[in-house]
Design a protein around this motif. Structure first.
Motif, PDB file in Angstrom:
ATOM      1  N   GLN A  76     -68.572  22.741  15.801  1.00 49.63           N
ATOM      2  CA  GLN A  76     -69.374  22.830  14.571  1.00 49.63           C
ATOM      3  C   GLN A  76     -69.540  21.451  13.926  1.00 49.63           C
ATOM      4  N   LEU A  77     -68.454  20.685  13.955  1.00 50.70           N
ATOM      5  CA  LEU A  77     -68.534  19.346  13.367  1.00 50.70           C
ATOM      6  C   LEU A  77     -69.516  18.469  14.152  1.00 50.70           C
ATOM      7  N   GLN A 117     -72.980  18.525  13.018  1.00 56.00           N
ATOM      8  CA  GLN A 117     -73.223  17.678  11.833  1.00 56.00           C
ATOM      9  C   GLN A 117     -73.524  16.227  12.241  1.00 56.00           C
ATOM     10  N   CYS A 148     -58.575  22.708  18.151  1.00 56.75           N
ATOM     11  CA  CYS A 148     -59.571  23.375  17.290  1.00 56.75           C
ATOM     12  C   CYS A 148     -60.969  23.225  17.887  1.00 56.75           C
ATOM     13  N   ASN A 187     -62.538  19.412   6.251  1.00 55.31           N
ATOM     14  CA  ASN A 187     -62.381  20.860   6.115  1.00 55.31           C
ATOM     15  C   ASN A 187     -62.852  21.332   4.739  1.00 55.31           C
ATOM     16  N   LEU A 220     -64.448  23.889   7.424  1.00 55.76           N
ATOM     17  CA  LEU A 220     -64.019  24.005   8.821  1.00 55.76           C
ATOM     18  C   LEU A 220     -62.502  24.173   8.899  1.00 55.76           C
ATOM     19  N   ASP A 221     -62.032  24.441  10.111  1.00 53.23           N
ATOM     20  CA  ASP A 221     -60.584  24.557  10.328  1.00 53.23           C
ATOM     21  C   ASP A 221     -60.137  23.512  11.343  1.00 53.23           C
ATOM     22  N   LEU A 222     -60.474  22.300  11.083  1.00 52.62           N
ATOM     23  CA  LEU A 222     -60.094  21.229  12.012  1.00 52.62           C
ATOM     24  C   LEU A 222     -58.592  20.981  11.913  1.00 52.62           C
ATOM     25  N   SER A 246     -63.472  25.176  18.556  1.00 53.74           N
ATOM     26  CA  SER A 246     -64.674  25.746  17.962  1.00 53.74           C
ATOM     27  C   SER A 246     -65.071  24.999  16.677  1.00 53.74           C
ATOM     28  N   ALA A 247     -64.084  24.637  15.863  1.00 56.06           N
ATOM     29  CA  ALA A 247     -64.385  23.862  14.641  1.00 56.06           C
ATOM     30  C   ALA A 247     -64.976  22.508  15.025  1.00 56.06           C
ATOM     31  N   TRP A 248     -64.450  21.927  16.091  1.00 54.66           N
ATOM     32  CA  TRP A 248     -64.955  20.624  16.538  1.00 54.66           C
ATOM     33  C   TRP A 248     -66.417  20.730  16.968  1.00 54.66           C
TER      34      TRP A 248
END
Lengths: 380, 242
Positions: free
Chosen positions: A240-241, A244, A234, A293, A298-300, A236-238
């Motif tokens: 984004q995380l 944060q 994942c 998530n 998100l979609d982790l 792209s989700a990572w």
């Protein structure tokens, strides 16, 4: 800011060295190399000092481990090796003859030379980084460039910080309030080394006892493991995380080359996610990822354990496989020169029984009996 | 009267003690505690909200590996035990009473190395007041056999009957007292060795002084001559007193 200049001293005369250096200084990277073959030490040292002075605060030295194997065009060979030259330069830095200090990086043609170097531990503290030419330099030239640039920048930052008499916490980008708890021991040692030791020893402390060993700082792989995330599944989700986690990012010297996060700040961030946020260590990777998530949209994807039967309450990485591990499924390994701020390291029982990367770890005597019992089970 | 300490000073003290315990366990040659770093997270947590009037920390999944004792049923169930200590502790910086703890939940989960067999003990500070007191004895701080960990295996208890009672009164425990309790019951050799360690004994003494002395003094005051100052509070600790 000017490009970082590295003077490369290597006795190898063919084009291979140019190709390798070209890979590292590829377009867009702010690093340039000048290549020289070694000369007699009485001339070599002034030559280096002169280059360092001309490129003050934006200079580094790249030395080949073996300078004594190939003769120059006159048929002359120097009788010394990389560590000998580095030792002389470090001594002069410590005595204040070479100011400001600069990074010295070692590279070598293959693992075998590196092994002979590794046996002589007295030389290890002379170098800020060691690369194998057909290893990382070839495989990940961009990462090497980032590290080498970061080394030169880090030396400059440290030098300026010392001039301004900045405190240890300020240098690391911490607040005065942070000088308690888990950091106190490290900050105390850093303050002492800043006051009483030459710059390259401050660098050694930061790189080898803070940045490159999990403890106060953790790298991306370990952050992902502790948050339960399978980054490859994942990406792209990572990413984004990670945004944060920006507030927890380490911004002290050498952060450009070695991305790290303050673990205590990641814990603080985690605790703010909800009013009754469960403790990370108490919940499985699936629960951690679900929480993230739900909270962040998100979609982790949760990371799978090394073996199906293993716990997914990850908190560490198996030193053999690099995969996430709950200490309950691991065996402690010997950690030489361990400092109080370093995390305990473990090898998974699976990797230990299958002797995976066996040269990289040795089971701590306190867990050997337990390991023997695992082996007995296999023999039954 | 002792000068009242500011919340940040109290929190720094708690964090320092947790870190001192971490260091002792990190250097402990018996290696009984597998992941002492848990205590550094607890210390970090204790320091949060430095000006708040309450402090709190969690010891989350502190893991111990101990030899399996003799006379265990079922026989041959494993080669050693994994013990997991989970403690949630909250206290007040401003509380004028002797008992500074406001919330306490301690879970001790004991499992065989094969994870096939589980035993669990629960220790907590009773939530609620005397108005909703049940008829059965609920000492303010009490141990119970069972707890949440056993819920996961409620379908495979065989002929075992798991009950909420009895609730056994026991003095309050913080991180080191909880660990010492577990060691004393499951890892005698490590317990003895740690008791020879000066920092460990210093921390233990201070915690006993902070948490056990007021508890025991309050209980003993039941038999003081003259009118009882706070018989309800004493009976809350030990409902059997009459």
């Amino acid at each position: 800011m000017p490009d970082i200049k590295y003077l490369c001293i290597d006795d190898q005369k063919d084009r291979t060295v140019d190709d390798l250096l070209g890979g590292v200084s590829n377009k867009g990277r702010s690093i340039v190399f000048e290549r020289r073959t070694p000369v007699e030490i009485g001339h070599q040292i002034p030559q280096i000092i002169s280059e360092a002075t001309a490129n003050r605060n934006a200079f580094g030295l790249l030395l080949d481990l073996r300078l004594d194997t190939e003769a120059d065009s006159n048929g002359d060979k120097v009788p010394y090796r990389g560590p000998t030259l580095a030792q002389e330069l470090r001594t002069r830095m410590a005595e204040g003859e070479i100011v400001p200090a600069f990074p010295i990086v070692l590279w070598t043609i293959d693992e075998n030379f590196l092994k002979s170097f590794c046996k002589d531990e007295t030389s290890h503290d002379l170098f800020d980084a060691v690369y194998v030419k057909d290893g990382l330099i070839t495989q990940q030239p961009e990462a090497v460039a980032n590290e080498m640039i970061s080394l030169a920048v880090g030396y400059r930052v440290l030098n300026e910080s010392k001039q301004k008499k900045l405190s240890a916490d300020k240098i690391l980008g911490l607040e005065a309030d942070d000088n308690v708890g888990v950091h106190a021991a490290f900050l105390d040692e850093l303050a002492d080394v800043l006051d009483h030791r030459p710059d390259h020893q401050v660098v050694q402390l930061l790189l080898k006892q803070l940045i490159q060993v999990p403890g106060l700082l953790v790298d991306e792989v370990l952050v992902a493991a502790r948050l339960g995330v399978d980054v490859n599944a994942c990406q792209s989700a990572w990413e984004q995380l990670k945004k944060q986690l920006d507030q927890a990012y380490y911004r002290g010297p050498f952060h450009e080359g070695w991305g790290r996060w303050w673990w205590f700040r990641v814990e603080d961030w985690w605790a703010t996610l909800s009013e009754k946020q469960p403790n990370l260590r108490r919940i499985s990777a699936e629960e951690r990822v679900q929480l993230l998530n739900n909270r962040l949209g998100l979609d982790l994807v949760a990371a799978s354990p090394i073996c199906e039967t293993y716990s997914s309450k990850y908190y560490t990485l198996c030193v053999a496989t690099g995969q996430p591990l709950d200490p309950v499924d691991g065996l402690r390994v010997v950690q030489r020169d361990r400092k109080s701020w370093h995390d305990t390291q473990y090898v998974s029982v699976h990797a230990a029984l299958n002797r995976i990367e066996k040269k990289a770890w040795r089971i701590d005597p306190i867990d050997r009996e337990r390991f023997d019992r695992f082996k007995e089970d296999l023999e039954v | 009267m002792a000068k009242r300490l500011k919340p940040d000073v109290i929190k720094r003290g708690i964090a320092a003690d947790l870190l001192a315990l971490f260091k002792v366990l990190q250097e402990d040659k018996t290696g009984v505690v597998v992941n002492p770093e848990v205590l550094t997270s607890a210390a970090n947590q204790a320091l949060r909200g430095s000006k708040d009037e309450s402090w709190s920390y969690e010891v989350a999944d502190l893991q111990l590996k101990v030899d399996i004792p003799q006379k265990v049923f079922p026989a041959n169930c494993g080669k050693w035990l994994n013990i997991h200590i989970d403690l949630d502790l909250k206290g007040s910086c401003s509380d004028k009473s002797d008992d500074c703890i406001t919330d306490l939940v301690l879970q001790i989960k004991i499992e065989t190395d094969t994870q096939q067999n589980i035993c669990s003990w629960h220790f907590d500070r009773h939530i609620g007041d005397s108005s909703d007191a049940p008829d059965e004895a609920h000492p303010l701080y009490h141990f119970q056999h069972g707890g949440h960990a056993m819920k996961d295996i409620h379908g495979s208890l065989g002929r075992t009957l798991l009950l909420p009672a009895p609730r056994l009164a026991f003095p309050p425990m913080d991180a080191i007292l909880s660990l010492d309790f577990v060691l004393s019951n499951f890892a005698g050799q490590s317990w003895q060795e740690l008791r020879n360690e000066s920092t460990y004994t210093r921390l233990l003494k201070e915690s006993q002084m902070r948490h056990w002395r007021p508890y025991i003094k309050q209980l003993a005051s039941w038999w003081d001559l003259g009118p009882k100052k706070d018989s309800v509070a004493i009976q809350a600790l030990w409902p059997h007193l009459i």
